[in-house]
Design a protein around this motif. Sequence first.
Motif, short mmCIF file in Angstrom:
data_model
loop_
_atom_site.label_atom_id
_atom_site.label_comp_id
_atom_site.label_asym_id
_atom_site.label_seq_id
_atom_site.Cartn_x
_atom_site.Cartn_y
_atom_site.Cartn_z
N GLN A 1 0.82 -1.20 0.00
CA GLN A 1 0.00 0.00 0.00
C GLN A 1 0.86 1.26 0.00
OE1 GLN A 1 -2.35 -1.96 3.24
NE2 GLN A 1 -3.90 -0.54 2.54
N LYS B 1 -8.69 1.17 -5.69
CA LYS B 1 -8.65 -0.28 -5.52
C LYS B 1 -9.90 -0.72 -4.76
CE LYS B 1 -4.40 -1.15 -7.09
NZ LYS B 1 -4.15 -1.96 -8.29
N LYS C 1 -11.90 -5.50 -1.59
CA LYS C 1 -11.40 -6.88 -1.58
C LYS C 1 -9.89 -6.91 -1.80
CE LYS C 1 -11.90 -11.40 -3.79
NZ LYS C 1 -12.61 -12.21 -4.81
N TYR C 2 -9.38 -6.04 -2.67
CA TYR C 2 -7.95 -6.00 -2.96
C TYR C 2 -7.16 -5.66 -1.69
CZ TYR C 2 -3.72 -5.06 -5.72
OH TYR C 2 -2.44 -5.09 -6.26
N GLU D 1 -9.92 -6.87 -12.81
CA GLU D 1 -11.03 -7.52 -12.12
C GLU D 1 -10.54 -8.82 -11.51
OE1 GLU D 1 -13.96 -8.36 -15.07
OE2 GLU D 1 -12.74 -9.85 -16.10
N PHE D 2 -11.31 -9.35 -10.57
CA PHE D 2 -10.91 -10.59 -9.93
C PHE D 2 -11.40 -11.78 -10.74
CE2 PHE D 2 -10.76 -7.71 -6.25
CZ PHE D 2 -9.48 -8.00 -5.81
N GLU E 1 -4.89 -14.22 -7.09
CA GLU E 1 -5.98 -13.26 -7.24
C GLU E 1 -5.46 -11.84 -7.47
OE1 GLU E 1 -9.85 -13.65 -5.24
OE2 GLU E 1 -8.78 -14.90 -3.80
N LEU E 2 -4.43 -11.45 -6.71
CA LEU E 2 -3.88 -10.10 -6.86
C LEU E 2 -3.24 -9.91 -8.24
CD1 LEU E 2 -2.26 -9.57 -3.33
CD2 LEU E 2 -4.38 -8.57 -4.20
N LEU F 1 -7.18 -8.47 0.82
CA LEU F 1 -6.25 -9.54 0.47
C LEU F 1 -4.82 -9.17 0.84
CD1 LEU F 1 -7.67 -10.67 -3.01
CD2 LEU F 1 -7.63 -12.01 -0.89
N PHE G 1 -5.90 -9.54 -10.86
CA PHE G 1 -6.54 -8.22 -10.84
C PHE G 1 -5.62 -7.17 -11.46
CE2 PHE G 1 -7.55 -4.08 -9.13
CZ PHE G 1 -8.94 -4.04 -9.20
N ASP G 2 -4.32 -7.23 -11.13
CA ASP G 2 -3.37 -6.25 -11.67
C ASP G 2 -3.31 -6.31 -13.20
OD1 ASP G 2 -2.72 -5.25 -9.18
OD2 ASP G 2 -1.01 -6.59 -8.91
#
Length: 226
Positions: A71, A79, A82-83, A142-143, A133-134, A86, A137-138
Amino acid sequence: MSPIKTWLNSDRDYATGVQLYEKHGANNFLKKMFAAGIDHYNSQRLIDELQKLAEAEPEAKTDHLIETPDQKEKDPTGKPLKYLELLNKRKKIWSEMAQLKPYLEILAEGDQLKNVAERILLLNREKQAIWTELDYFDENGEFPDEGQGKELISISKVELKAKQLNLRSNISKQKSKLQKAKDEKAKKRVQAALDKNIKELERIDQLLSKGELDGYQGQQNAIEAN
């Protein structure tokens, strides 16, 4: 003075400490481990965990997530929640794994070592799932849908050693079950699981002896015959 600090400044009765952690602690795995009984490892770990809780008591509670290095390096604006959740969960997993790994080297073989090894394997799988998942998304904004984007990731030496210990424990149990099998069908089922675990253990032993850990794609769990 809070009950936890009072306990830390007393003779630290184990049963009382277990009750305090049961009430104020958040880790269900540790709660079960402490409740299993007192020994050198459990006693010291209980003190460590209650000291952490005591140190956290003066801090004002906040609904904000724990700030992570991710962060600080990236602007989290925009963001989804959920991001950030995680990222926070991943940091907690790293912290718990770092605390557990040294005990793989100091605990004698037995149920307690097996429990620690299994916990590390579980945490590693959770960490891998979060990374997937991260990363998704990056790259996509989206997930992934549930079950999508699962990837096998190289396993560290410590985590592979934990898997090795888990396999050895299951092999020992399966050999005992094989001798007690009541019929041919049960014997074949146990033998199949035993053969698979022995083969996997031989592979892990070889990888550890050579240090060839990259790309390891072994069983997610040791096979246990019912």
